[in-house]
Design a protein around this motif. Structure first.
Motif, PDB file in Angstrom:
ATOM      1  N   MET A   1       0.841  -1.190   0.000  1.00 52.95           N
ATOM      2  CA  MET A   1       0.000   0.000   0.000  1.00 52.95           C
ATOM      3  C   MET A   1       0.881   1.246   0.000  1.00 52.95           C
ATOM      4  O   MET A   1       1.916   1.275   0.630  1.00 52.95           O
ATOM      5  CB  MET A   1      -0.877   0.048   1.237  1.00 52.95           C
ATOM      6  N   GLN A  34     -10.032   0.004  -4.312  1.00 58.03           N
ATOM      7  CA  GLN A  34      -8.726   0.470  -4.804  1.00 58.03           C
ATOM      8  C   GLN A  34      -8.148   1.542  -3.889  1.00 58.03           C
ATOM      9  O   GLN A  34      -6.953   1.584  -3.655  1.00 58.03           O
ATOM     10  CB  GLN A  34      -8.856   0.999  -6.222  1.00 58.03           C
ATOM     11  N   SER A  76      -4.150   0.823  -3.190  1.00 58.80           N
ATOM     12  CA  SER A  76      -3.811  -0.575  -3.416  1.00 58.80           C
ATOM     13  C   SER A  76      -2.583  -0.708  -4.305  1.00 58.80           C
ATOM     14  O   SER A  76      -2.451  -0.003  -5.308  1.00 58.80           O
ATOM     15  CB  SER A  76      -4.993  -1.296  -4.072  1.00 58.80           C
ATOM     16  N   GLY A  77      -1.716  -1.632  -3.951  1.00 60.79           N
ATOM     17  CA  GLY A  77      -0.554  -1.925  -4.773  1.00 60.79           C
ATOM     18  C   GLY A  77      -0.901  -2.710  -6.031  1.00 60.79           C
ATOM     19  O   GLY A  77      -0.066  -2.885  -6.909  1.00 60.79           O
ATOM     20  N   ARG A  78      -2.155  -3.165  -6.133  1.00 56.56           N
ATOM     21  CA  ARG A  78      -2.591  -3.912  -7.309  1.00 56.56           C
ATOM     22  C   ARG A  78      -2.858  -3.012  -8.509  1.00 56.56           C
ATOM     23  O   ARG A  78      -3.053  -3.504  -9.613  1.00 56.56           O
ATOM     24  CB  ARG A  78      -3.864  -4.709  -6.985  1.00 56.56           C
ATOM     25  N   ILE A  79      -2.903  -1.710  -8.273  1.00 54.39           N
ATOM     26  CA  ILE A  79      -3.174  -0.756  -9.352  1.00 54.39           C
ATOM     27  C   ILE A  79      -2.095   0.324  -9.359  1.00 54.39           C
ATOM     28  O   ILE A  79      -1.405   0.524  -8.361  1.00 54.39           O
ATOM     29  CB  ILE A  79      -4.564  -0.088  -9.199  1.00 54.39           C
ATOM     30  N   ASP A  80      -1.970   1.028 -10.477  1.00 49.35           N
ATOM     31  CA  ASP A  80      -1.068   2.177 -10.540  1.00 49.35           C
ATOM     32  C   ASP A  80      -1.520   3.224  -9.520  1.00 49.35           C
ATOM     33  O   ASP A  80      -0.727   3.727  -8.749  1.00 49.35           O
ATOM     34  CB  ASP A  80      -1.058   2.753 -11.957  1.00 49.35           C
TER      35      ASP A  80
END
Length: 137
Positions: A1, A34, A76-80
């Protein structure tokens, strides 16, 4: 994060109402899966507990006083996340205030963010440049 603190001008209730309109949430926490937004205040003693004194002084200078509440936005680290945090900050800082990211140590106004100001070669939420810089050291 990754984290951005947002210190909007105006009443906390106005910001809460705005977030209630934009996100699912309750009792000071909102998310869209997000962005994870927590309402923080000084009553529980946690807002500035892990801030460096110099960073608090910079914030006080930027705002004219020490704020008693803020929004902690975890991305979130899952998105830019760049577009998402810029959109949120744009909405929340319409009436003034600043945002502080994990990377620059600068108190960013909406005008600076929109004009893509660079401070010490970093822009707002410029995690790519920051990580490139730290990797090269």
């Amino acid at each position: 994060m990754r984290t951005v603190f947002v210190f909007p001008s105006g009443e906390m209730a106005t910001t809460v109402a705005t977030l209630d309109d934009l996100f699912d949430g309750q009792a000071g926490f909102w998310t869209d899966g997000q962005l994870y937004i927590n309402l923080e205040d000084t009553r529980d003693g946690q807002l500035f507990s892990d801030w460096e004194p110099d960073d608090v002084r910079l914030l006080e200078a930027a705002l004219g006083s020490r704020p008693f509440w803020a929004l902690q936005v975890d991305i979130s680290g899952r998105i830019d996340g760049t577009a998402e945090i810029r959109g949120l900050v744009s909405c929340l800082l319409q009436r003034g205030g600043v945002a502080v990211d994990d990377y620059s140590g600068h108190c960013w106004t909406l005008r600076e963010i929109e004009n893509e100001l660079r401070v010490d070669e970093l822009g707002f939420f410029d995690f790519r440049t920051y990580h490139d810089r730290t990797r090269d050291q």
